[in-house]
Write a protein that holds these residues in place. Sequence first.
Motif, PDB file in Angstrom:
ATOM      1  N   TYR A 235     -15.149  -7.400   6.222  1.00 40.04           N
ATOM      2  CA  TYR A 235     -13.754  -7.003   6.084  1.00 40.04           C
ATOM      3  C   TYR A 235     -13.654  -5.499   5.854  1.00 40.04           C
ATOM      4  CZ  TYR A 235      -9.127  -6.419   4.116  1.00 40.04           C
ATOM      5  OH  TYR A 235      -7.857  -5.972   3.862  1.00 40.04           O
ATOM      6  N   LEU A 236     -14.507  -4.964   4.962  1.00 40.33           N
ATOM      7  CA  LEU A 236     -14.473  -3.528   4.713  1.00 40.33           C
ATOM      8  C   LEU A 236     -14.842  -2.755   5.962  1.00 40.33           C
ATOM      9  CD1 LEU A 236     -16.035  -3.235   1.169  1.00 40.33           C
ATOM     10  CD2 LEU A 236     -13.670  -2.840   1.816  1.00 40.33           C
ATOM     11  N   ASP A 237     -15.847  -3.230   6.693  1.00 36.66           N
ATOM     12  CA  ASP A 237     -16.220  -2.551   7.934  1.00 36.66           C
ATOM     13  C   ASP A 237     -15.062  -2.565   8.923  1.00 36.66           C
ATOM     14  OD1 ASP A 237     -18.708  -1.941   7.038  1.00 36.66           O
ATOM     15  OD2 ASP A 237     -19.711  -3.605   8.044  1.00 36.66           O
ATOM     16  N   ALA A 238     -14.377  -3.693   9.020  1.00 34.86           N
ATOM     17  CA  ALA A 238     -13.288  -3.821   9.986  1.00 34.86           C
ATOM     18  C   ALA A 238     -12.090  -2.978   9.601  1.00 34.86           C
ATOM     19  CB  ALA A 238     -12.866  -5.284  10.116  1.00 34.86           C
ATOM     20  N   THR A 239     -11.826  -2.815   8.296  1.00 32.64           N
ATOM     21  CA  THR A 239     -10.627  -2.094   7.883  1.00 32.64           C
ATOM     22  C   THR A 239     -10.880  -0.638   7.550  1.00 32.64           C
ATOM     23  OG1 THR A 239     -10.946  -2.834   5.616  1.00 32.64           O
ATOM     24  CG2 THR A 239      -9.478  -4.153   6.999  1.00 32.64           C
ATOM     25  N   MET A 240     -12.040  -0.333   6.994  1.00 33.45           N
ATOM     26  CA  MET A 240     -12.271   1.014   6.504  1.00 33.45           C
ATOM     27  C   MET A 240     -12.895   1.951   7.535  1.00 33.45           C
ATOM     28  SD  MET A 240     -11.052   0.962   3.635  1.00 33.45           S
ATOM     29  CE  MET A 240     -10.677  -0.022   2.234  1.00 33.45           C
ATOM     30  N   THR A 241     -13.638   1.431   8.455  1.00 36.78           N
ATOM     31  CA  THR A 241     -14.334   2.318   9.382  1.00 36.78           C
ATOM     32  C   THR A 241     -13.558   2.565  10.667  1.00 36.78           C
ATOM     33  OG1 THR A 241     -15.538   0.460  10.346  1.00 36.78           O
ATOM     34  CG2 THR A 241     -16.589   1.626   8.518  1.00 36.78           C
ATOM     35  N   ASP A 242     -12.400   1.944  10.800  1.00 37.32           N
ATOM     36  CA  ASP A 242     -11.594   2.164  11.993  1.00 37.32           C
ATOM     37  C   ASP A 242     -10.952   3.543  11.888  1.00 37.32           C
ATOM     38  OD1 ASP A 242     -10.123   2.027  14.270  1.00 37.32           O
ATOM     39  OD2 ASP A 242      -8.766   0.453  13.578  1.00 37.32           O
ATOM     40  N   GLN A 243     -11.484   4.487  12.629  1.00 34.63           N
ATOM     41  CA  GLN A 243     -11.017   5.868  12.551  1.00 34.63           C
ATOM     42  C   GLN A 243      -9.597   6.040  13.074  1.00 34.63           C
ATOM     43  OE1 GLN A 243     -12.772   8.218  11.007  1.00 34.63           O
ATOM     44  NE2 GLN A 243     -14.338   6.707  10.586  1.00 34.63           N
ATOM     45  N   ASN A 244      -9.138   5.135  13.922  1.00 38.56           N
ATOM     46  CA  ASN A 244      -7.814   5.259  14.508  1.00 38.56           C
ATOM     47  C   ASN A 244      -6.729   4.587  13.676  1.00 38.56           C
ATOM     48  OD1 ASN A 244      -8.907   6.623  16.713  1.00 38.56           O
ATOM     49  ND2 ASN A 244      -9.372   4.713  17.755  1.00 38.56           N
ATOM     50  N   ALA A 245      -7.110   3.845  12.643  1.00 39.17           N
ATOM     51  CA  ALA A 245      -6.122   3.161  11.813  1.00 39.17           C
ATOM     52  C   ALA A 245      -5.359   4.198  10.992  1.00 39.17           C
ATOM     53  CB  ALA A 245      -6.808   2.157  10.898  1.00 39.17           C
TER      54      ALA A 245
ATOM     55  N   TRP B 274      -9.761   2.674  -0.144  1.00 41.12           N
ATOM     56  CA  TRP B 274     -10.830   3.629   0.140  1.00 41.12           C
ATOM     57  C   TRP B 274     -11.149   4.467  -1.094  1.00 41.12           C
ATOM     58  CZ3 TRP B 274     -11.827   8.756  -0.136  1.00 41.12           C
ATOM     59  CH2 TRP B 274     -12.973   9.216   0.528  1.00 41.12           C
ATOM     60  N   THR B 275     -10.101   4.926  -1.784  1.00 42.93           N
ATOM     61  CA  THR B 275     -10.303   5.777  -2.951  1.00 42.93           C
ATOM     62  C   THR B 275     -10.976   5.009  -4.074  1.00 42.93           C
ATOM     63  OG1 THR B 275      -8.326   7.018  -2.333  1.00 42.93           O
ATOM     64  CG2 THR B 275      -9.151   7.344  -4.555  1.00 42.93           C
ATOM     65  N   ARG B 276     -10.589   3.750  -4.285  1.00 39.87           N
ATOM     66  CA  ARG B 276     -11.238   2.931  -5.308  1.00 39.87           C
ATOM     67  C   ARG B 276     -12.741   2.819  -5.028  1.00 39.87           C
ATOM     68  NH1 ARG B 276      -9.925  -2.396  -4.184  1.00 39.87           N
ATOM     69  NH2 ARG B 276     -11.774  -2.243  -2.901  1.00 39.87           N
ATOM     70  N   ASP B 277     -13.096   2.502  -3.784  1.00 40.57           N
ATOM     71  CA  ASP B 277     -14.514   2.390  -3.424  1.00 40.57           C
ATOM     72  C   ASP B 277     -15.244   3.720  -3.603  1.00 40.57           C
ATOM     73  OD1 ASP B 277     -14.153  -0.284  -2.829  1.00 40.57           O
ATOM     74  OD2 ASP B 277     -13.909   0.062  -0.675  1.00 40.57           O
TER      75      ASP B 277
ATOM     76  N   GLU C 131     -15.730   4.329  -7.324  1.00 37.86           N
ATOM     77  CA  GLU C 131     -16.770   3.454  -7.863  1.00 37.86           C
ATOM     78  C   GLU C 131     -18.157   3.990  -7.533  1.00 37.86           C
ATOM     79  OE1 GLU C 131     -15.802  -0.411  -6.328  1.00 37.86           O
ATOM     80  OE2 GLU C 131     -14.313  -0.780  -7.899  1.00 37.86           O
ATOM     81  N   ARG C 132     -18.333   4.487  -6.305  1.00 40.37           N
ATOM     82  CA  ARG C 132     -19.623   5.068  -5.930  1.00 40.37           C
ATOM     83  C   ARG C 132     -19.903   6.355  -6.711  1.00 40.37           C
ATOM     84  NH1 ARG C 132     -17.765   3.782  -0.666  1.00 40.37           N
ATOM     85  NH2 ARG C 132     -17.281   5.969  -0.360  1.00 40.37           N
ATOM     86  N   ALA C 133     -18.832   7.096  -7.056  1.00 38.33           N
ATOM     87  CA  ALA C 133     -18.987   8.352  -7.793  1.00 38.33           C
ATOM     88  C   ALA C 133     -19.114   8.124  -9.292  1.00 38.33           C
ATOM     89  CB  ALA C 133     -17.806   9.276  -7.515  1.00 38.33           C
ATOM     90  N   GLY C 134     -18.879   6.896  -9.759  1.00 38.98           N
ATOM     91  CA  GLY C 134     -19.009   6.582 -11.170  1.00 38.98           C
ATOM     92  C   GLY C 134     -17.772   6.892 -12.001  1.00 38.98           C
ATOM     93  N   VAL C 135     -16.612   6.973 -11.378  1.00 39.06           N
ATOM     94  CA  VAL C 135     -15.366   7.224 -12.103  1.00 39.06           C
ATOM     95  C   VAL C 135     -14.938   5.935 -12.805  1.00 39.06           C
ATOM     96  CG1 VAL C 135     -12.930   7.860 -11.848  1.00 39.06           C
ATOM     97  CG2 VAL C 135     -14.663   9.004 -10.462  1.00 39.06           C
ATOM     98  N   GLU C 136     -14.621   6.035 -14.102  1.00 41.82           N
ATOM     99  CA  GLU C 136     -14.159   4.861 -14.839  1.00 41.82           C
ATOM    100  C   GLU C 136     -12.752   4.486 -14.401  1.00 41.82           C
ATOM    101  OE1 GLU C 136     -14.524   4.919 -19.068  1.00 41.82           O
ATOM    102  OE2 GLU C 136     -16.389   6.049 -18.970  1.00 41.82           O
ATOM    103  N   SER C 137     -12.450   3.196 -14.406  1.00 42.51           N
ATOM    104  CA  SER C 137     -11.136   2.663 -14.010  1.00 42.51           C
ATOM    105  C   SER C 137     -10.729   3.226 -12.644  1.00 42.51           C
ATOM    106  CB  SER C 137     -10.075   2.988 -15.053  1.00 42.51           C
ATOM    107  OG  SER C 137     -10.439   2.501 -16.304  1.00 42.51           O
ATOM    108  N   ALA C 138     -11.562   2.971 -11.668  1.00 41.14           N
ATOM    109  CA  ALA C 138     -11.395   3.566 -10.344  1.00 41.14           C
ATOM    110  C   ALA C 138     -10.043   3.234  -9.715  1.00 41.14           C
ATOM    111  CB  ALA C 138     -12.528   3.122  -9.425  1.00 41.14           C
ATOM    112  N   ARG C 139      -9.626   1.983  -9.787  1.00 39.62           N
ATOM    113  CA  ARG C 139      -8.348   1.597  -9.168  1.00 39.62           C
ATOM    114  C   ARG C 139      -7.178   2.269  -9.872  1.00 39.62           C
ATOM    115  NH1 ARG C 139      -6.944  -1.095  -4.382  1.00 39.62           N
ATOM    116  NH2 ARG C 139      -4.774  -1.622  -4.559  1.00 39.62           N
TER     117      ARG C 139
END
Length: 159
Positions: free
Chosen positions: A49-59, A69-72, A75-83
Motif C-alpha cells: 500500500y505504501l509503495d502504491a501510494t507514496m512512490t507514485d511521483q505523479n500523484a 509521508w511526513t509521519r513516516d 519516524e525514520r528521523a526519530g522525531v517523537e509524536s511524529a503524526r
Amino acid sequence: MANSSNRRELQPTNRRVPNIVGNFASSSNFRYAANCITYELAKTYRLWYLDATMTDQNAPWTVTRLLDWTRDYFERAGVESARLCAEMLLSTCLDCSRMELYARFDYQPKPEELGKFRGWVKQAAEGQPVAYLVGKKEFYSLALKVTPDVLIPRPETEL
C-alpha cells in the motif's frame, strides 16, 4: 488420463501443506504462529500500500498524502509524536486547525504553502522543536507564544 496427471502434479503440494499445518497444530504455539502469519500478511499489504501510494511521483500532494509521508519521514528521523508534529506543522502552514485537516483531506496546498511546509519538515527532522517552528505551544488548553528565547512549557514540569 488428464485427471491422473493433474493428481500427480498436485500431490506433492497437498502433502506439504498438512505437514506445515500439522507442525503448527501439534505445537503449543499455534496461536502465536497464526498471529505471526497474520502480522506478516498485514506487513506485506502495508508495504504494498505504501509503495502504491507514496512512490507514485505523479500523484498530487494532498493533505492526506503529506501527513502520511511526513509521519513516516519523522519516524525514520526519530522525531517523537511524529503524526502530531506533522499535523501541527501542516495546520499552521494552511492556517487551519488540526481537525480541519481531516475535513480537507483531499485539498492540494499551493506551492508557497508546500515550500514553507517542506522547510519546516526539514528543520524538525534535524531536531528543531516544532513549537519554535510554529511559534506557539498549547499548555493546559492555553495557546502560548513561543520563541527560541523561551523554554517550551511541558506538562510534566507542573506537578
